[in-house]
Design an enzyme around this catalytic site. Sequence first.
Site, PDB file in Angstrom:
ATOM      1  N   GLY A   8       0.853  -1.204   0.000  1.00  0.00           N
ATOM      2  CA  GLY A   8       0.000   0.000   0.000  1.00  0.00           C
ATOM      3  C   GLY A   8       0.871   1.229   0.000  1.00  0.00           C
ATOM      4  O   GLY A   8       1.732   1.378   0.847  1.00  0.00           O
ATOM      5  N   THR A   9       0.662   2.113  -0.982  1.00  0.00           N
ATOM      6  CA  THR A   9       1.630   3.202  -1.070  1.00  0.00           C
ATOM      7  C   THR A   9       1.213   4.246  -2.089  1.00  0.00           C
ATOM      8  O   THR A   9       0.263   4.050  -2.835  1.00  0.00           O
ATOM      9  CB  THR A   9       2.981   2.614  -1.489  1.00  0.00           C
ATOM     10  OG1 THR A   9       3.982   3.521  -1.197  1.00  0.00           O
ATOM     11  CG2 THR A   9       3.006   2.308  -2.941  1.00  0.00           C
ATOM     12  N   THR A  10       1.954   5.366  -2.092  1.00  0.00           N
ATOM     13  CA  THR A  10       1.902   6.312  -3.211  1.00  0.00           C
ATOM     14  C   THR A  10       3.326   6.631  -3.591  1.00  0.00           C
ATOM     15  O   THR A  10       4.088   7.120  -2.751  1.00  0.00           O
ATOM     16  CB  THR A  10       1.225   7.638  -2.789  1.00  0.00           C
ATOM     17  OG1 THR A  10      -0.038   7.353  -2.238  1.00  0.00           O
ATOM     18  CG2 THR A  10       1.087   8.566  -3.962  1.00  0.00           C
TER      19      THR A  10
ATOM     20  N   LYS B  77      10.678   4.297   0.928  1.00  0.00           N
ATOM     21  CA  LYS B  77      10.192   3.682  -0.304  1.00  0.00           C
ATOM     22  C   LYS B  77      11.019   4.072  -1.513  1.00  0.00           C
ATOM     23  O   LYS B  77      10.834   3.510  -2.588  1.00  0.00           O
ATOM     24  CB  LYS B  77       8.734   4.065  -0.533  1.00  0.00           C
ATOM     25  CG  LYS B  77       7.871   3.520   0.581  1.00  0.00           C
ATOM     26  CD  LYS B  77       6.422   3.612   0.288  1.00  0.00           C
ATOM     27  CE  LYS B  77       5.655   3.297   1.554  1.00  0.00           C
ATOM     28  NZ  LYS B  77       4.231   3.399   1.411  1.00  0.00           N
TER      29      LYS B  77
ATOM     30  N   SER C  28      -1.498   2.422  -4.377  1.00  0.00           N
ATOM     31  CA  SER C  28      -2.919   2.599  -4.119  1.00  0.00           C
ATOM     32  C   SER C  28      -3.308   4.068  -4.156  1.00  0.00           C
ATOM     33  O   SER C  28      -4.463   4.405  -4.402  1.00  0.00           O
ATOM     34  CB  SER C  28      -3.268   1.985  -2.768  1.00  0.00           C
ATOM     35  OG  SER C  28      -2.411   2.501  -1.779  1.00  0.00           O
TER      36      SER C  28
END
Lengths: 239, 237
Positions: A39-41, A72, A164
């Site tokens: 889950g990340t941007t 990240k 996401s």
Amino acid sequence: VLIRPASSQESVLQPPCGPAGLPPAASQTVPLPFPMSHGTTTLAFLFQGGVLAAADTRSSCSGLVACPASQKIRPIHSHLVGTTSGTSADCALWKRILSRELRLYQLRHGRRLSTSGAGGGASADLGGTSGGLQKASPSSSGPGLWYVCSDGTRLRGSLFSVGSGSPYAYSILDQGVRWGLTVEEATSVAREAVYRAAHRDAWSGNCVDVYHVTSKGWTRRKREDLKEEYYREKGRQGR
Amino acid sequence: MLSSNAFVDPGKMKDYHYTGPVEHRFSPYSFNGGTVLAVAGEDFAIVASDTRLSEGYSIHSRDSPKCYKLTDTTVIGCSGFHGDCLTLTKIIDARLKMYKHSNNKTMTSGAIAAMLSTILYGRRFFPYYVYNIIGGLDEHGKGAVYSFDPVGSYQRDTYKAGGSASAMLQPLLDNQIGFKNMEGVQHVPLTQDKAVQLVKDVFISAAERDVYTGDALRVCIITKEGISEQTVPLRKD
């Protein structure tokens, strides 16, 4: 940088197959009793000043925030940066393998491998894992940006956002990114995109990391807590 | 005792009513509960775990600590599926010996953490169901904590809770050790005595609210003088 499309968010307990539902190379016959962290941007784009990459720092595991301060965006070498999304363990390990292969190439051939070559190497290695990679670097032919996915997809482009929270980030990037941006303007657009995505996407949040890659190498902006930005904006709106 | 229900969510028993024909499938995993916690200070590290070993509604043992001593400066806490915890610690011990024999020196905490990451990832498609936290001193004598997910993703932290009560303990540690989620607070560095007291209080709270945590608390304090252990009783119900 491994990016996982939003659609496979539901498959927490299912085998980590490729995002398009392709049959996995090494399928999981045992259902996992625990969720993986994902889950990340993340986002990256090219502009006149090089390449800019930004990402949030929230690492979530179903409903729990496993780590509010994860990294990240990891540098692979002085001129190549990768963003990660998807299962963190997969990303971390493939990044290490990639760094090792690039270093060996550099030692054997006396020059750095281009981004497209690095992307090719990564996509050949991935398979069976979940995630996507964005690699950003300036090479002899100018800055390069590649999106690499765990199903083997390798795309060259000038703007990508993965994770996401990417739909929210795209809305900011699509209106704000131009070739002629200055470094400050580009940083501000990238920050804003991650901020908006973190606000709306449950699985993104906490802080934002921004990396700027030029022909001289990468520089990292100090990690910024988005909570401060949220309160500053509230103050400005006088609500 | 292995429950015959399909292990979609181990640790939660299904309701006792007839829902129709159910396919029973063997699951190689089981959830044995337990909580581990590690805190890194300026020149010390603390690894603590409860000692209850449970499965479903039963308790297998009240004296099964989850901290394992690896070297004179490193302790690992493993919770989750006890079978995998035992095997994993055996593998780590063997690898430590191999390293010692080949390189004529003991592995540092950072090296053990990196090695554990690759060991866990080696089983990416049939993972060790273990939540690991390594606590120890780094090469400079400062406290170090490394926390892992079951497939090997890891990072260095100042404090981390893992296991069944981790979701309850982690916010408390964020607040008390990280001074997070508070405004206008003076950041006082953590002393060893205060850290030990905090760990004890935190586990007492966890035992109140988590059924899988309780019985006793084993605290391992790692300093340059060595590793000292304390055992504190917790709720037994």
